[in-house]
Design a protein around this motif. Structure first.
Motif, short mmCIF file in Angstrom:
data_model
loop_
_atom_site.label_atom_id
_atom_site.label_comp_id
_atom_site.label_asym_id
_atom_site.label_seq_id
_atom_site.Cartn_x
_atom_site.Cartn_y
_atom_site.Cartn_z
N GLU A 215 9.62 -1.66 -5.87
CA GLU A 215 8.30 -1.03 -5.81
C GLU A 215 8.40 0.36 -5.18
O GLU A 215 7.78 1.31 -5.65
CB GLU A 215 7.32 -1.90 -5.04
N ALA A 216 9.20 0.49 -4.11
CA ALA A 216 9.37 1.79 -3.45
C ALA A 216 10.03 2.79 -4.39
O ALA A 216 9.61 3.95 -4.49
CB ALA A 216 10.18 1.63 -2.16
N TYR A 217 11.05 2.36 -5.13
CA TYR A 217 11.73 3.24 -6.07
C TYR A 217 10.75 3.68 -7.16
O TYR A 217 10.71 4.87 -7.53
CB TYR A 217 12.95 2.56 -6.68
N ARG A 218 9.97 2.76 -7.68
CA ARG A 218 9.00 3.10 -8.72
C ARG A 218 7.97 4.09 -8.19
O ARG A 218 7.57 5.01 -8.90
CB ARG A 218 8.33 1.83 -9.25
N HIS A 219 7.53 3.91 -6.96
CA HIS A 219 6.58 4.84 -6.35
C HIS A 219 7.20 6.23 -6.22
O HIS A 219 6.59 7.23 -6.56
CB HIS A 219 6.13 4.29 -4.99
N TRP A 220 8.44 6.27 -5.73
CA TRP A 220 9.16 7.54 -5.55
C TRP A 220 9.36 8.24 -6.90
O TRP A 220 9.19 9.46 -7.01
CB TRP A 220 10.50 7.28 -4.88
N GLY B 106 0.82 -1.20 0.00
CA GLY B 106 0.00 0.00 0.00
C GLY B 106 0.85 1.25 0.00
O GLY B 106 2.06 1.21 0.25
N ARG B 107 0.21 2.37 -0.25
CA ARG B 107 0.90 3.67 -0.32
C ARG B 107 1.67 3.96 0.97
O ARG B 107 2.82 4.39 0.93
CB ARG B 107 -0.12 4.75 -0.61
N ALA B 108 1.06 3.72 2.13
CA ALA B 108 1.72 4.00 3.41
C ALA B 108 2.96 3.14 3.59
O ALA B 108 3.99 3.62 4.07
CB ALA B 108 0.75 3.80 4.57
N LEU C 168 9.01 2.82 3.45
CA LEU C 168 10.27 2.32 2.90
C LEU C 168 11.10 3.48 2.33
O LEU C 168 12.31 3.56 2.56
CB LEU C 168 10.01 1.29 1.80
N ILE C 169 10.44 4.37 1.60
CA ILE C 169 11.13 5.51 1.02
C ILE C 169 11.74 6.37 2.12
O ILE C 169 12.90 6.78 2.03
CB ILE C 169 10.17 6.33 0.13
N GLU C 170 10.98 6.62 3.16
CA GLU C 170 11.48 7.42 4.28
C GLU C 170 12.69 6.75 4.92
O GLU C 170 13.69 7.41 5.24
CB GLU C 170 10.37 7.61 5.31
N GLU C 171 12.64 5.43 5.09
CA GLU C 171 13.77 4.68 5.66
C GLU C 171 15.02 4.84 4.80
O GLU C 171 16.13 5.03 5.31
CB GLU C 171 13.40 3.20 5.79
#
Length: 103
Positions: A96-101, A5-7, A12-15
């Motif tokens: 997935e986190a990189y793609r979201h970012w 999910g988005r959260a 992960l991005i924040e980490e």
């Protein structure tokens, strides 16, 4: 399509971006997490051809790429364009986190 999910992706991005300033440092933080957590090698299909993803790299122009091979042929494919296999390898949440970012 992300299984997180988005959260979860934003956590992960924040980490990955603790103490990162600017786009290059943020991308480097995500690259470091990919390098540390993505379970390579794994196989996937590119244009109908099976290839082995042997690692990831950060190019001089700041792109994150997957290092792919088939026999003696080696190619770098942008991680944003890399088709993911099913089942996905451990650590795929960082792709997935990189793609979201990257948006």
């Amino acid at each position: 399509m992300s299984t997180l999910g988005r959260a979860e992706l934003e956590a992960l991005i924040e980490e990955a971006m603790v103490d990162a300033y600017g786009g290059y440092e943020q991308r480097t933080g995500l690259f470091t997490m990919l390098e540390e957590h993505l379970d390579v090698p794994f196989t996937t299909a590119l244009l109908g051809v099976e290839v082995t993803v042997r690692g990831v790299d950060l190019t001089p122009d700041g792109r994150i790429v997957a290092l792919c091979s088939r026999g003696r042929v080696r190619r770098s494919i942008g991680i944003l364009d890399l088709p993911l296999p099913s089942p996905a390898p451990e650590g795929v949440e960082w792709i997935e986190a990189y793609r979201h970012w990257a948006g």
